[in-house]
Write a protein that holds these residues in place. Structure first.
Motif, PDB file in Angstrom:
ATOM      1  N   ASP A 222     -12.374  -1.925   8.046  1.00  0.00           N
ATOM      2  CA  ASP A 222     -13.155  -1.075   7.141  1.00  0.00           C
ATOM      3  C   ASP A 222     -12.376   0.183   6.792  1.00  0.00           C
ATOM      4  OD1 ASP A 222     -13.237   0.167   9.578  1.00  0.00           O
ATOM      5  OD2 ASP A 222     -15.414   0.321   9.704  1.00  0.00           O
ATOM      6  N   GLY A 223     -11.060  -0.004   6.606  1.00  0.00           N
ATOM      7  CA  GLY A 223     -10.174   1.116   6.308  1.00  0.00           C
ATOM      8  C   GLY A 223     -10.125   1.479   4.844  1.00  0.00           C
ATOM      9  N   VAL A 224      -8.997   2.058   4.420  1.00  0.00           N
ATOM     10  CA  VAL A 224      -8.884   2.628   3.081  1.00  0.00           C
ATOM     11  C   VAL A 224      -8.475   1.615   2.025  1.00  0.00           C
ATOM     12  CG1 VAL A 224      -8.338   4.886   4.024  1.00  0.00           C
ATOM     13  CG2 VAL A 224      -6.472   3.309   3.453  1.00  0.00           C
ATOM     14  N   GLY A 225      -8.069   0.423   2.427  1.00  0.00           N
ATOM     15  CA  GLY A 225      -7.616  -0.569   1.455  1.00  0.00           C
ATOM     16  C   GLY A 225      -6.124  -0.461   1.191  1.00  0.00           C
ATOM     17  N   PHE A 226      -5.536  -1.534   0.657  1.00  0.00           N
ATOM     18  CA  PHE A 226      -4.087  -1.601   0.469  1.00  0.00           C
ATOM     19  C   PHE A 226      -3.580  -0.567  -0.531  1.00  0.00           C
ATOM     20  CE2 PHE A 226      -4.213  -4.718   3.313  1.00  0.00           C
ATOM     21  CZ  PHE A 226      -3.581  -5.926   3.116  1.00  0.00           C
ATOM     22  N   GLU A 227      -4.265  -0.419  -1.647  1.00  0.00           N
ATOM     23  CA  GLU A 227      -3.776   0.468  -2.700  1.00  0.00           C
ATOM     24  C   GLU A 227      -3.730   1.911  -2.234  1.00  0.00           C
ATOM     25  OE1 GLU A 227      -5.842  -0.002  -6.343  1.00  0.00           O
ATOM     26  OE2 GLU A 227      -5.443  -2.150  -6.518  1.00  0.00           O
ATOM     27  N   ALA A 228      -4.790   2.351  -1.551  1.00  0.00           N
ATOM     28  CA  ALA A 228      -4.826   3.733  -1.062  1.00  0.00           C
ATOM     29  C   ALA A 228      -3.735   3.973  -0.025  1.00  0.00           C
ATOM     30  CB  ALA A 228      -6.200   4.046  -0.472  1.00  0.00           C
ATOM     31  N   ALA A 229      -3.520   2.996   0.861  1.00  0.00           N
ATOM     32  CA  ALA A 229      -2.489   3.141   1.889  1.00  0.00           C
ATOM     33  C   ALA A 229      -1.104   3.219   1.265  1.00  0.00           C
ATOM     34  CB  ALA A 229      -2.566   1.978   2.871  1.00  0.00           C
ATOM     35  N   ALA A 230      -0.876   2.422   0.216  1.00  0.00           N
ATOM     36  CA  ALA A 230       0.435   2.390  -0.433  1.00  0.00           C
ATOM     37  C   ALA A 230       0.777   3.710  -1.115  1.00  0.00           C
ATOM     38  CB  ALA A 230       0.486   1.259  -1.452  1.00  0.00           C
ATOM     39  N   LYS A 231      -0.224   4.517  -1.427  1.00  0.00           N
ATOM     40  CA  LYS A 231       0.009   5.804  -2.093  1.00  0.00           C
ATOM     41  C   LYS A 231       0.339   6.918  -1.103  1.00  0.00           C
ATOM     42  CE  LYS A 231      -3.068   4.720  -5.961  1.00  0.00           C
ATOM     43  NZ  LYS A 231      -4.332   5.070  -6.658  1.00  0.00           N
ATOM     44  N   ALA A 232       0.157   6.660   0.184  1.00  0.00           N
ATOM     45  CA  ALA A 232       0.426   7.672   1.202  1.00  0.00           C
ATOM     46  C   ALA A 232       1.915   7.975   1.257  1.00  0.00           C
ATOM     47  CB  ALA A 232      -0.080   7.217   2.563  1.00  0.00           C
ATOM     48  N   ALA A 233       2.259   9.225   1.545  1.00  0.00           N
ATOM     49  CA  ALA A 233       3.656   9.649   1.528  1.00  0.00           C
ATOM     50  C   ALA A 233       4.488   8.957   2.600  1.00  0.00           C
ATOM     51  CB  ALA A 233       3.729  11.171   1.716  1.00  0.00           C
ATOM     52  N   ASP A 234       3.862   8.657   3.739  1.00  0.00           N
ATOM     53  CA  ASP A 234       4.626   8.055   4.834  1.00  0.00           C
ATOM     54  C   ASP A 234       4.454   6.542   4.919  1.00  0.00           C
ATOM     55  OD1 ASP A 234       1.994   8.170   5.531  1.00  0.00           O
ATOM     56  OD2 ASP A 234       2.340   8.787   7.620  1.00  0.00           O
ATOM     57  N   PHE A 235       3.977   5.926   3.832  1.00  0.00           N
ATOM     58  CA  PHE A 235       3.793   4.470   3.821  1.00  0.00           C
ATOM     59  C   PHE A 235       5.151   3.790   3.852  1.00  0.00           C
ATOM     60  CE2 PHE A 235       3.417   0.440   1.458  1.00  0.00           C
ATOM     61  CZ  PHE A 235       2.410  -0.169   2.178  1.00  0.00           C
ATOM     62  N   ASP A 236       5.304   2.840   4.758  1.00  0.00           N
ATOM     63  CA  ASP A 236       6.562   2.104   4.915  1.00  0.00           C
ATOM     64  C   ASP A 236       6.405   0.701   4.338  1.00  0.00           C
ATOM     65  OD1 ASP A 236       8.919   0.890   5.642  1.00  0.00           O
ATOM     66  OD2 ASP A 236       8.943   1.731   7.666  1.00  0.00           O
ATOM     67  N   LYS A 237       7.042   0.439   3.197  1.00  0.00           N
ATOM     68  CA  LYS A 237       6.911  -0.860   2.540  1.00  0.00           C
ATOM     69  C   LYS A 237       7.486  -1.984   3.379  1.00  0.00           C
ATOM     70  CE  LYS A 237       6.953   0.899  -2.205  1.00  0.00           C
ATOM     71  NZ  LYS A 237       7.646   0.857  -3.514  1.00  0.00           N
ATOM     72  N   ARG A 238       8.454  -1.690   4.202  1.00  0.00           N
ATOM     73  CA  ARG A 238       9.077  -2.732   5.017  1.00  0.00           C
ATOM     74  C   ARG A 238       8.062  -3.346   5.975  1.00  0.00           C
ATOM     75  NH1 ARG A 238      13.874   0.645   7.500  1.00  0.00           N
ATOM     76  NH2 ARG A 238      12.109   2.082   7.594  1.00  0.00           N
ATOM     77  N   GLU A 239       7.154  -2.532   6.512  1.00  0.00           N
ATOM     78  CA  GLU A 239       6.149  -3.047   7.425  1.00  0.00           C
ATOM     79  C   GLU A 239       5.186  -3.974   6.699  1.00  0.00           C
ATOM     80  OE1 GLU A 239       4.216   0.180   9.316  1.00  0.00           O
ATOM     81  OE2 GLU A 239       6.034   0.993  10.222  1.00  0.00           O
ATOM     82  N   HIS A 240       4.962  -3.695   5.422  1.00  0.00           N
ATOM     83  CA  HIS A 240       4.002  -4.476   4.649  1.00  0.00           C
ATOM     84  C   HIS A 240       4.529  -5.872   4.347  1.00  0.00           C
ATOM     85  CE1 HIS A 240       0.102  -4.061   2.909  1.00  0.00           C
ATOM     86  NE2 HIS A 240       0.478  -4.410   1.706  1.00  0.00           N
ATOM     87  N   HIS A 241       5.838  -6.079   4.483  1.00  0.00           N
ATOM     88  CA  HIS A 241       6.433  -7.379   4.188  1.00  0.00           C
ATOM     89  C   HIS A 241       6.010  -8.435   5.197  1.00  0.00           C
ATOM     90  CE1 HIS A 241       9.931  -5.410   1.729  1.00  0.00           C
ATOM     91  NE2 HIS A 241       8.788  -5.428   1.087  1.00  0.00           N
ATOM     92  N   GLY A 242       5.456  -8.005   6.320  1.00  0.00           N
ATOM     93  CA  GLY A 242       5.024  -8.972   7.321  1.00  0.00           C
ATOM     94  C   GLY A 242       4.014  -9.958   6.776  1.00  0.00           C
TER      95      GLY A 242
END
Length: 268
Positions: A210-230
């Protein structure tokens, strides 16, 4: 065609050549794809068998390419699990607990050891593992995150089916994604629900947050795209190794649900 017909053993000679059970010269076992192809070149010289020969070579080529892709995918996924900042955070938390709560620090070290061991085993393990082993890996990861997040991380298990196997690191990355890209960016954290069930001959695993959702997380300054590749890696392995699929449903107001589904056949 005589050359590829059964010779009374119940198996065609071509089949035995492919599987390495027969050699024309020695009658022994042939090891290695290239050697078996060499024997087939001798054995399938007849023009009538040319089409069969070409089809066999194509099968070998397709299988080799798939094995290569799966190996690269498995290594990439394992390496993505060994994240320096996560390791440093865990070690820092355990260090602080050594004075404040030595008993909790002791259990934390055990969970950290189990977590790293499962990741390392995934690099060398080409076999499917029991679902309960994957679930134990998830448990170790959850307890490590709860050491840092405390009451901001709640987990609910709705496990209705356990009797099946799957490749390692199929469920844990989905849970990690829910924690890091769902709850981490939510002020007061939230809840992750892990479900498993069997429906119409298929296994369905889902991880809901029940978090913020993918789009909101991707906009965060410290979001690491490499982790999302999992997630992409899990989807690829699910399709090639399980004949399954991975579906993502995400909404900024409701959080995200990732669903992994595959047939139960051959995965018991």
């Amino acid at each position: 065609i005589g050359l590829i017909g059964s010779n009374g053993t119940g198996k065609t000679t071509l089949f035995k050549l492919i599987t390495g059970e027969y050699t024309p010269q020695e009658g022994g076992i042939v090891r290695g794809k290239d050697v078996r192809i060499g024997y087939m070149e001798q054995y399938l010289e007849c023009e009538d068998n040319l089409t069969v020969y070409e089809e066999v070579l194509k099968v070998f080529s397709d299988v080799s390419e798939m094995e290569k892709e799966l190996e690269e995918s498995r290594i990439a996924l394992m390496l993505s699990q060994i994240q320096p900042h996560f390791i440093f955070n865990v070690l820092g938390t355990i260090r602080g607990l050594c004075r404040e709560n030595p008993e909790q620090a002791w259990y934390g070290l055990g969970d950290f050891s189990s977590y790293l061991r499962a990741n390392m085993n995934a690099l060398t393990n080409e076999k499917f593992i029991p679902f309960e082993s994957e679930l134990a890996h998830v448990d170790a990861y959850i307890r490590l995150e709860q050491m840092r997040m405390g009451e901001n991380l709640n987990v609910v298990y709705d496990i209705q089916e356990k009797e099946f196997s799957l490749p390692p690191l199929m469920l844990q990355p989905l849970v990690e994604n829910a924690v890091k890209h769902g709850l981490f960016y939510k002020a007061n954290g939230g809840t992750v629900i892990i479900r498993s069930r069997r429906t119409n001959g298929r296994i369905i695993l889902s991880v809901q947050d029940d978090g913020v959702g993918f789009e909101a997380a991707a906009k965060a300054a410290d979001f690491d795209k490499r982790e999302h590749h999992g997630l992409h890696n899990v989807r690829s392995r699910a399709e090639k190794m399980l004949g399954g699929s991975l579906r993502i449903d995400s909404n900024p107001e409701r959080g995200s649900t990732v669903t992994l589904e595959f047939p139960i056949d051959n995965h018991l």
